[in-house]
Design an enzyme around this catalytic site. Structure first.
Site, PDB file in Angstrom:
ATOM      1  N   GLU A 177       0.761  -1.250  -0.178  1.00 15.70           N
ATOM      2  CA  GLU A 177      -0.021  -0.098  -0.101  1.00 15.70           C
ATOM      3  C   GLU A 177       0.837   1.268   0.049  1.00 15.70           C
ATOM      4  O   GLU A 177       0.681   2.221   0.792  1.00 15.70           O
ATOM      5  CB  GLU A 177      -0.698  -0.092   1.077  1.00 15.70           C
ATOM      6  CG  GLU A 177      -2.072  -0.798   0.794  1.00 15.70           C
ATOM      7  CD  GLU A 177      -3.075  -1.068   2.154  1.00 15.70           C
ATOM      8  OE1 GLU A 177      -2.648  -0.513   3.273  1.00 15.70           O
ATOM      9  OE2 GLU A 177      -4.255  -1.638   2.149  1.00 15.70           O
ATOM     10  N   GLU A 376      -5.756  -8.264  -1.002  1.00 14.57           N
ATOM     11  CA  GLU A 376      -6.322  -7.799   0.291  1.00 14.57           C
ATOM     12  C   GLU A 376      -7.696  -7.614   0.026  1.00 14.57           C
ATOM     13  O   GLU A 376      -8.093  -6.715  -1.201  1.00 14.57           O
ATOM     14  CB  GLU A 376      -5.708  -6.861   1.147  1.00 14.57           C
ATOM     15  CG  GLU A 376      -4.572  -7.189   1.701  1.00 14.57           C
ATOM     16  CD  GLU A 376      -4.090  -6.225   2.604  1.00 14.57           C
ATOM     17  OE1 GLU A 376      -4.528  -5.230   3.210  1.00 14.57           O
ATOM     18  OE2 GLU A 376      -2.724  -5.929   2.462  1.00 14.57           O
TER      19      GLU A 376
HETATM   20  C1  BG6 Z   1      -4.424  -3.015   4.963  1.00 15.51           C
HETATM   21  C2  BG6 Z   1      -3.187  -3.338   5.348  1.00 15.51           C
HETATM   22  O1  BG6 Z   1      -4.375  -1.624   4.992  1.00 15.51           O
HETATM   23  O2  BG6 Z   1      -5.561  -3.232   5.476  1.00 15.51           O
HETATM   24  C3  BG6 Z   1      -3.261  -4.519   6.492  1.00 15.51           C
HETATM   25  O3  BG6 Z   1      -2.292  -3.826   4.242  1.00 15.51           O
HETATM   26  C4  BG6 Z   1      -4.556  -4.306   7.402  1.00 15.51           C
HETATM   27  O4  BG6 Z   1      -1.970  -4.629   6.950  1.00 15.51           O
HETATM   28  C5  BG6 Z   1      -5.497  -4.334   6.345  1.00 15.51           C
HETATM   29  O5  BG6 Z   1      -4.375  -5.005   8.415  1.00 15.51           O
HETATM   30  C6  BG6 Z   1      -6.942  -4.047   7.377  1.00 15.51           C
HETATM   31  O6  BG6 Z   1      -6.725  -2.947   8.126  1.00 15.51           O
HETATM   32  P1  BG6 Z   1      -6.917  -2.817   9.703  1.00 15.51           P
HETATM   33  O7  BG6 Z   1      -6.602  -1.615  10.287  1.00 15.51           O
HETATM   34  O8  BG6 Z   1      -8.520  -3.337   9.808  1.00 15.51           O
HETATM   35  O9  BG6 Z   1      -6.274  -3.940  10.375  1.00 15.51           O
END
Ligand code: BG6
Length: 479
Positions: A177, A376
């Site tokens: 990211e 993701e």
């Molecule tokens: C992304 C990241 O921004 O979102 C992860 O690459 C992160 O590391 C994921 O865990 C979800 O965000 P959060 O804050 O709910 O863990």
């Protein structure tokens, strides 16, 4: 040309080392940024301390102790049918300080074993080199990525792991990211992307962000070049957070604000896939006196080190409205965002928008013409153990079903090339944003709470069996 999910599609799950490995000092591991981040909560930011303070709780120190549970966890991933597993290599296991010459053999051995275990089940590792876990020493001594010397440290790290895992790992991504830092008023995003630990209202934060981002982009391109020499079969990718920006209304000024905000958030992909800064960013730098240290040599490196594929995370869309008092204001931060009344939100306030994923896939395909990997996607939610002892996470299944359907439609009807799908946090882990365990994404529940209590026992949720069926049918059975 076929317009369906390919047979060799990379179904899997995604995590990052610091959010699940724990064992923060095992095998000579050094202190990373994640090791000095305290626990926050919904709406309460995590604190970044200079060093580890003995009376504070740092949830990543133990996380879910994947370091000691990885064999059993991979067995569960294999049972779900994973074809790939996305994780990161903790930089501080390999270079505890970050600026050493010699790598730490114990750290390298951990990943030898982890990748061997993946291959035992035919699971392809997909590896991020830097996922929010820069060595703390590089922050404290050099000020993070504001210092050009970090390029050499990173490329050295990349070279060592590329050589070591030449045969075990084919899919790589350089920076997780990388475009989060565009929102340079949020300390967490600046620190996790670039190791810049600054106050939110530091007048230099914008200029420093662009400088740091440039050095990261050069480091990424150099790593891609080195990777290609080490193994021409490597697939080397970049990784962006993608939240399409919708205009709040059909008022031309809102539409224009959304367009400019997209430019301001996604120009990183222009550099990483097309090899150069887009003209709108060059114009923006000039108009705002943001001329950073960008050499001619850097520009050549950027051209030579373009990626093979574009990995991205997708959780939600965002909606923006024009700022009537300043039409040139295109900063993408919370103050420009407005609520979208058409979308429901998660318990953590993230809009839920499956069509936004199809929109993003189309937009990325149109702009960058590279194979795409959704590395993701997921719903952070609280899970309860029901009276029958099970976790009936139908809300998570509903979210993932709708998003996989959106991806399928993009492949089938829009002709977008997608090579893989790895939902985030396939096993419950520490939230990056809040440091909570209770913000759960997994198909596998882990018994641990926000204070670090719990047996760490693993338990399959309903979504485990659902995803197993999805993978087995290659995305045909989403029921
Ligand atoms: C992304 C990241 O921004 O979102 C992860 O690459 C992160 O590391 C994921 O865990 C979800 O965000 P959060 O804050 O709910 O863990």
């Amino acid at each position: 040309m076929t317009f369906s999910i390919p047979k060799d599609f990379l179904w899997g799950g995604a995590v990052a080392a610091h959010q699940l490995e724990g064992a923060w000092q095992a095998g000579g591991k050094g202190v990373s940024l994640a090791d000095v981040m305290t626990a926050g909560a919904n709406g309460i930011p995590r604190q970044i301390t200079a060093e580890v303070e003995p009376d504070k709780f740092y949830p990543n120190h133990e996380a879910i102790d994947f370091y000691h549970h990885y064999k059993a966890d991979l067995k569960l991933f294999a049972e779900m049918g994973f074809k790939c597993f996305r994780t990161s290599i903790a930089w501080t296991r390999i270079f505890p300080l970050g600026d050493e010459q010699e790598p730490n053999e114990a750290g390298l051995r951990f990943y030898d074993d982890l990748f061997a275990e993946c291959h035992k089940y035919g699971i392809e590792p997909v590896i991020t080199l830097s996922h929010f876990e820069i060595p703390n020493h590089l922050i404290r001594k050099y000020g993070g990525w504001r210092d050009r010397r970090l390029i050499d440290f990173f490329v050295h790290f990349a070279t060592v792991v590329f050589k070591r895992y030449r045969k075990q790992v084919k899919y790589w991504m350089t920076f997780n990211e990388i475009n989060n830092q565009t929102n340079y008023k949020e300390q967490f995003l600046l620190a996790t992307d670039s190791g810049l630990v600054l106050d939110a209202d530091d007048p230099q934060s914008e200029a420093l962000m662009y400088q740091a981002a440039h050095y990261e982009l050069v480091a990424s391109a150099l790593a891609v070049k080195v990777g290609r020499q080490i193994n021409p079969d490597f697939k080397l990718g970049c990784m962006l957070n993608v939240s399409p920006l919708y205009p709040a209304t059909c008022k031309p000024a809102d539409a224009f604000q959304a367009l400019k905000a997209m430019q301001r958030r996604y120009w990183f992909a222009d550099v990483q896939t097309l090899g150069k800064y887009p003209r709108h960013m060059e114009a923006f730098f000039k108009a705002n006196g943001l001329r950073a240290d960008i050499t001619l040599e850097d520009r050549i490196v950027l051209e030579e080190g373009t990626v093979d594929y574009l990995g991205f995370s997708y959780y939600n869309s965002l909606t923006v409205a024009a700022q009537s008092d300043n039409p040139e204001y295109h900063f993408v931060g919370p103050e420009a965002a407005v609520a979208n009344s058409y979308l429901a939100t998660s318990d953590w306030g993230w809009p839920i928008d499956p069509l936004g994923l199809r929109y993003s896939l189309n937009w990325l395909a149109d702009h960058y013409h590279k194979p795409l990997m959704i590395v993701e996607n997921g719903l952070g939610a609280r899970d309860e153990i029901a009276a029958d002892g099970q976790i009936h996470d139908d809300y998570r299944i509903a979210y993932l079903r709708a998003h996989i359907q959106a991806m399928k439609t993009a492949i089938e009807k829009d002709g977008v090339e997608v090579i893989g799908y790895t939902p985030w946090g396939c096993i419950d882990l520490v939230s990056a944003g809040t440091g909570q365990m209770s913000k759960r994404y997994g198909f596998i529940y882990v018994d641990r709470d926000d204070q670090g209590n719990g047996s760490l026992a693993r338990m399959k949720k309903d979504s485990f069996y659902w995803y197993q069926k999805v993978i087995k049918s290659n995305g045909q059975d989403l029921s």
